[in-house]
Motif scaffolding. Structure first.
Motif, short mmCIF file in Angstrom:
data_model
loop_
_atom_site.label_atom_id
_atom_site.label_comp_id
_atom_site.label_asym_id
_atom_site.label_seq_id
_atom_site.Cartn_x
_atom_site.Cartn_y
_atom_site.Cartn_z
N ILE A 6 0.86 -1.18 0.00
CA ILE A 6 0.00 0.00 0.00
C ILE A 6 0.90 1.24 0.00
CG2 ILE A 6 -1.70 1.35 1.29
CD1 ILE A 6 -2.79 -1.27 2.41
N GLN A 7 0.76 2.07 -1.02
CA GLN A 7 1.60 3.26 -1.16
C GLN A 7 0.90 4.53 -0.69
OE1 GLN A 7 4.71 3.45 -2.05
NE2 GLN A 7 5.25 1.73 -3.36
N SER A 8 -0.38 4.64 -0.97
CA SER A 8 -1.09 5.90 -0.76
C SER A 8 -1.62 6.04 0.67
CB SER A 8 -2.27 6.01 -1.72
OG SER A 8 -3.07 7.14 -1.42
N ARG A 9 -1.47 7.23 1.23
CA ARG A 9 -2.03 7.51 2.55
C ARG A 9 -3.55 7.66 2.49
NH1 ARG A 9 0.55 11.23 5.42
NH2 ARG A 9 -1.22 12.17 6.48
N GLN A 10 -4.10 7.76 1.26
CA GLN A 10 -5.54 7.84 1.09
C GLN A 10 -6.19 6.47 0.91
OE1 GLN A 10 -6.74 10.75 1.65
NE2 GLN A 10 -4.75 11.76 1.59
N ASN A 11 -5.38 5.41 0.91
CA ASN A 11 -5.91 4.07 0.77
C ASN A 11 -6.96 3.79 1.85
OD1 ASN A 11 -5.70 1.00 1.64
ND2 ASN A 11 -5.08 1.09 -0.52
N ARG A 52 -5.89 -9.74 13.41
CA ARG A 52 -6.53 -9.92 12.10
C ARG A 52 -5.66 -9.43 10.94
NH1 ARG A 52 -9.46 -13.09 14.58
NH2 ARG A 52 -11.60 -12.63 15.20
N GLU A 53 -5.04 -8.27 11.12
CA GLU A 53 -4.25 -7.66 10.04
C GLU A 53 -2.95 -7.11 10.62
OE1 GLU A 53 -6.71 -4.67 8.25
OE2 GLU A 53 -8.44 -6.02 8.13
N LEU A 54 -1.88 -7.19 9.84
CA LEU A 54 -0.58 -6.65 10.25
C LEU A 54 -0.08 -5.70 9.17
CD1 LEU A 54 1.88 -6.66 12.18
CD2 LEU A 54 2.81 -8.52 10.78
N TYR A 55 0.39 -4.53 9.59
CA TYR A 55 0.94 -3.52 8.68
C TYR A 55 2.37 -3.21 9.11
CZ TYR A 55 -3.98 -2.84 7.47
OH TYR A 55 -5.27 -3.04 7.05
N PHE A 56 3.28 -3.15 8.15
CA PHE A 56 4.67 -2.86 8.51
C PHE A 56 5.31 -1.94 7.48
CE2 PHE A 56 5.13 -6.40 5.60
CZ PHE A 56 6.34 -6.18 4.95
N THR A 57 6.33 -1.21 7.93
CA THR A 57 7.16 -0.36 7.07
C THR A 57 8.61 -0.62 7.45
OG1 THR A 57 5.42 1.32 6.98
CG2 THR A 57 7.66 1.99 6.33
N ARG A 58 9.35 -1.28 6.58
CA ARG A 58 10.70 -1.75 6.95
C ARG A 58 11.64 -0.62 7.30
NH1 ARG A 58 11.86 -6.84 7.06
NH2 ARG A 58 10.66 -8.37 5.86
N SER A 59 11.53 0.51 6.62
CA SER A 59 12.47 1.60 6.89
C SER A 59 12.31 2.17 8.30
CB SER A 59 12.29 2.72 5.86
OG SER A 59 10.95 3.21 5.88
N PHE A 60 11.14 1.94 8.94
CA PHE A 60 10.92 2.39 10.31
C PHE A 60 11.30 1.32 11.33
CE2 PHE A 60 7.35 5.44 8.82
CZ PHE A 60 8.28 6.46 8.60
N SER A 85 3.88 2.27 2.71
CA SER A 85 4.90 3.28 2.45
C SER A 85 5.11 4.11 3.72
CB SER A 85 4.46 4.21 1.32
OG SER A 85 3.33 4.98 1.74
N GLU A 86 6.20 4.86 3.78
CA GLU A 86 6.45 5.70 4.95
C GLU A 86 5.32 6.71 5.15
OE1 GLU A 86 10.26 7.55 4.94
OE2 GLU A 86 11.36 5.66 5.14
N ASP A 87 4.82 7.26 4.05
CA ASP A 87 3.75 8.26 4.14
C ASP A 87 2.48 7.65 4.72
OD1 ASP A 87 2.82 10.90 3.76
OD2 ASP A 87 1.83 10.31 1.89
N ALA A 88 2.15 6.43 4.26
CA ALA A 88 0.95 5.76 4.73
C ALA A 88 1.09 5.38 6.21
CB ALA A 88 0.66 4.53 3.88
N MET A 89 2.26 4.87 6.60
CA MET A 89 2.48 4.49 8.00
C MET A 89 2.42 5.71 8.92
SD MET A 89 3.05 2.26 10.40
CE MET A 89 3.51 0.70 9.61
N THR A 90 2.94 6.84 8.45
CA THR A 90 2.92 8.06 9.26
C THR A 90 1.49 8.50 9.54
OG1 THR A 90 5.06 8.78 8.38
CG2 THR A 90 3.66 10.46 9.37
N ARG A 91 0.60 8.35 8.56
CA ARG A 91 -0.80 8.71 8.79
C ARG A 91 -1.47 7.73 9.76
NH1 ARG A 91 -5.91 9.86 4.62
NH2 ARG A 91 -7.41 10.17 6.33
N ALA A 92 -1.16 6.46 9.61
CA ALA A 92 -1.82 5.45 10.43
C ALA A 92 -1.32 5.44 11.86
CB ALA A 92 -1.62 4.07 9.81
N SER A 93 -0.07 5.87 12.07
CA SER A 93 0.59 5.70 13.36
C SER A 93 0.10 6.66 14.42
CB SER A 93 2.10 5.86 13.20
OG SER A 93 2.76 5.77 14.45
N TYR A 94 0.06 6.16 15.65
CA TYR A 94 -0.26 6.95 16.83
C TYR A 94 0.97 7.73 17.32
CZ TYR A 94 -0.91 7.40 21.97
OH TYR A 94 -0.96 7.84 23.26
#
Length: 283
Positions: A6-11, A52-60, A85-94
């Motif tokens: 997933i690349q887009s933060r709007q996904n 149920r679901e796992l999301y990861f960003t290797r660069s972080f 992507s880093e952008d998507a993870m940044t939006r999702a992250s607390y």
């Protein structure tokens, strides 16, 4: 493992992650919540939380522990895995500085019947070890609730019972403050009357904390089955717990300065570790 990128933060999935993180109503309706952080995720996986679901960003992911947790959770049956992507993870992250791992998990039922079944299955009570319960009434701040879970776990409590709950245990602040104890320490959510009847039915002696009590906490005998009850920092315990229907005994923590109360997790720690001291000395 099959990984979807997933690349887009709007996904749509990224938007849902953010919504579950921010909105209690969204969590309640979906019966899902978000877990973030290496320690928290590992403890959730080790405790059998339904991920149920796992999301990861290797660069972080900057540690061996992060890779270990990614591998452990990825091996769970039925879990969906997404690389953000880093952008998507940044939006999702607390977090201001994401650790690169987020999961969605199912909210479980936490009534007193569930707690009874959990205690019976895990044999956390019974035998020669006296039971110890922490009861928190109307705790308002998720961070305080998380700290109470962490404190109760550290003191070897059998469970935490949240009465007349104001905040929810699945708030990200509560999860983070608990350092994952939310997933290992049994807990229940109940009305005060229910909780008192449940404790009495198990032969547990109930101690209510109040500044108005004549007896100091370390002058009490906590060597039998015990429940420590604390109220909110704003109003303290309700009349129910301070009356005959609630506690068998009222206890206080000395206040020697200008303050008339302590942070609720600190008050819990003082009382619980007096229980630990007495029982360790007895042993």
């Amino acid at each position: 493992m099959e990984v979807q990128l997933i690349q887009s933060r709007q996904n749509q999935r990224v938007v849902r992650l953010e919504e579950l993180r921010k909105d209690r109503r969204a969590r309640d309706e979906a019966k899902l919540f978000v877990i973030e952080g290496i320690r928290e995720l590992e403890r959730a996986a080790d405790s059998g939380v339904a991920l149920r679901e796992l999301y990861f960003t290797r660069s972080f992911m900057r540690s061996v522990a992060a890779e270990r947790v990614l591998a452990k959770i990825s091996a769970l049956p039925g879990i969906e895995i997404f690389e953000l992507s880093e952008d998507a993870m940044t939006r999702a992250s607390y977090r201001e500085y994401p650790e690169g791992l987020i999961a969605i998990a199912a909210i479980q039922s936490h009534n007193l019947a569930d707690l009874s079944a959990t205690l019976a299955a895990t044999k956390r009570t019974g035998g020669n070890k006296p039971a110890l319960f922490l009861v928190a009434e109307s705790v308002e701040k998720p961070g305080n609730l998380g700290a109470l879970l962490r404190t109760a776990d550290s003191a070897g409590c059998d469970a935490l019972i949240c009465c007349d709950a104001v905040c929810e245990p699945y708030n990200p602040n509560a999860i983070r403050a608990s350092q994952g104890a939310l997933f290992s320490l049994p807990f229940a959510i109940a009305e005060s009357g229910e909780a008192a009847a449940w404790l009495r039915g198990r032969g547990v002696k109930i101690f209510a904390t109040t500044p108005a009590a004549d007896k100091i906490c370390w002058d009490c005998d906590f060597r039998s089955d015990t429940a420590i009850v604390l109220g909110s920092e704003a109003t303290g315990l309700s009349p129910f717990w301070l009356g005959a229907e609630g506690a068998a005994e009222k206890i206080a923590i000395p206040q020697l300065g200008i303050s008339d109360s302590l942070n609720v997790s600190i008050a819990a720690a003082i009382c619980l570790f007096e229980v630990v001291r007495q029982r360790t000395k007895q042993a």
